[in-house]
Design a protein around this motif. Structure first.
Motif, mmCIF file in Angstrom:
data_model
loop_
_atom_site.group_PDB
_atom_site.id
_atom_site.type_symbol
_atom_site.label_atom_id
_atom_site.label_comp_id
_atom_site.label_asym_id
_atom_site.label_seq_id
_atom_site.Cartn_x
_atom_site.Cartn_y
_atom_site.Cartn_z
ATOM 1 N N ARG A 134 1.208 4.231 -2.801
ATOM 2 C CA ARG A 134 0.945 5.612 -2.416
ATOM 3 C C ARG A 134 2.090 6.522 -2.839
ATOM 4 O O ARG A 134 1.873 7.588 -3.433
ATOM 5 N N VAL A 135 3.323 6.092 -2.585
ATOM 6 C CA VAL A 135 4.493 6.900 -2.942
ATOM 7 C C VAL A 135 4.591 7.050 -4.461
ATOM 8 O O VAL A 135 4.819 8.149 -4.980
ATOM 9 N N TRP A 139 0.839 -1.198 0.000
ATOM 10 C CA TRP A 139 0.000 0.000 0.000
ATOM 11 C C TRP A 139 0.876 1.252 0.000
ATOM 12 O O TRP A 139 0.625 2.197 -0.753
ATOM 13 N N ASN A 140 1.906 1.266 0.832
ATOM 14 C CA ASN A 140 2.769 2.444 0.907
ATOM 15 C C ASN A 140 3.540 2.646 -0.397
ATOM 16 O O ASN A 140 3.700 3.788 -0.849
ATOM 17 N N ASP A 141 4.022 1.578 -1.007
ATOM 18 C CA ASP A 141 4.723 1.704 -2.292
ATOM 19 C C ASP A 141 3.805 2.303 -3.353
ATOM 20 O O ASP A 141 4.221 3.176 -4.129
#
Length: 71
Positions: A39-40, A35-37
């Motif tokens: 988002r970035v 999820w964070n990858d």
């Protein structure tokens, strides 16, 4: 991009309850990293101008597809 080491040497023949709980938390951690990858990636691509996106062969409509890795 983050890396998680999910390989372990089993000391018994089966995982049992402890192994299943560990596998659950590992899968949750992997989901959070994914999820964070996404988002970035989405934030970086959104910050580019239309010209810069065109230079790398993308358009604004491609950002969500690229960020989620569905291409």
């Amino acid at each position: 991009m983050a890396a998680l080491d999910s390989t372990r040497i089993a000391t018994t023949g089966s995982f049992g309850l402890v192994g299943r709980i560990g596998a659950f938390f590992t899968s949750v951690a992997h989901a959070a990293v994914d999820w964070n990858d996404a988002r970035v990636t989405r934030n970086v691509l959104t910050g580019l101008s239309d010209r810069e996106l065109d230079d790398i062969g993308l358009c604004r409509g491609d950002i969500d597809v690229i960020a989620e890795g569905r291409r």
